[in-house]
Design a protein around this motif. Structure first.
Motif: not given
Length: 223
Positions: A92, A95, A143, A146, A148, A152, A175, A177, A179, A200, A202-203
């Protein structure tokens, strides 16, 4: 038998060749937990430096390894005392800095860490300590939930019995990320509250991109 910088060991029982690197070879008191092959110690005749290889995994790396060859220190199998490396496959985006994050192993267990280390110290500690085995799912899945800048990857978590409470499934694919509610809750115990909130950000909708692999089927997140 030699070619390029490698040579091959030939099994007298099954007549199958296995490529090995150049250098002095000697038996090492350990068997590969992936394929049960005798591990070898390889000594560089010029520098005297040593490393270990599994004759089978060296030219046939397990799932999650992106290079064509693998030495034992590059392996990420939690069952092996020689495994101290990383899968090398981007899982991933970070962040903090946007670099790739990859699976790494230490004495404390597995983590997903930023390739920008040491400048960037973003890290997700995975549950289960040394009782965990983790690798990207193959064939690769991403995923679909999510949001991004980059996809991811879905990863597989395999826990040893007793590494976590009995209500936690031993095998999961999901995932990282954010979700999935179940995986987010698991990561609370292995990460600080501040880190847990940041990883998380960007969930997407919960409960979509993970399923219990040992239950069969379930809501998929692979895209």
């Amino acid at each position: 038998h030699t070619h390029m910088y490698c040579r091959a060991l030939l099994c007298q029982r099954c007549d199958v060749p296995h490529d090995v690197p150049m250098g002095t070879l000697s038996a090492f008191d350990h068997r590969c937990p992936i394929c049960n092959f005798q591990v070898l110690l390889v000594t560089n005749t010029e520098t005297g430096k040593t490393h270990n290889i599994c004759p089978k995994c060296f030219s046939n790396p397990p799932d999650g390894v992106t290079s064509n060859i693998m030495r034992c220190f590059q392996c990420a199998d939690a069952r092996c005392k020689l495994a101290s490396g990383q899968t090398g496959t981007p899982i991933r985006p970070c962040w903090e800095c946007g670099s790739n994050m990859i699976v790494k192993k230490s004495d404390k267990g597995f983590r997903i860490a930023c390739e920008g280390h040491p400048d960037c110290k973003a890290t997700i500690w995975l549950p289960g300590g040394n009782g965990l085995r983790v690798a990207p799912v193959t064939p690769e899945q991403f995923c679909s939930v999510c949001q991004s800048p980059t996809p991811i990857r879905i990863i597989k978590l395999q826990l040893k019995r007793g590494a976590m409470p009995p209500d936690i499934p031993l095998v999961m694919e999901g995932c990282i990320g954010g979700c999935n509610r179940e995986l987010r809750e698991l990561l609370k115990d292995s990460n600080s509250p501040q880190l847990h909130a940041r990883m998380f950000y960007r969930q997407g909708p919960p409960g979509v991109a993970i399923h219990r692999a040992n239950a069969g089927g379930g809501g998929g997140g692979g895209g």
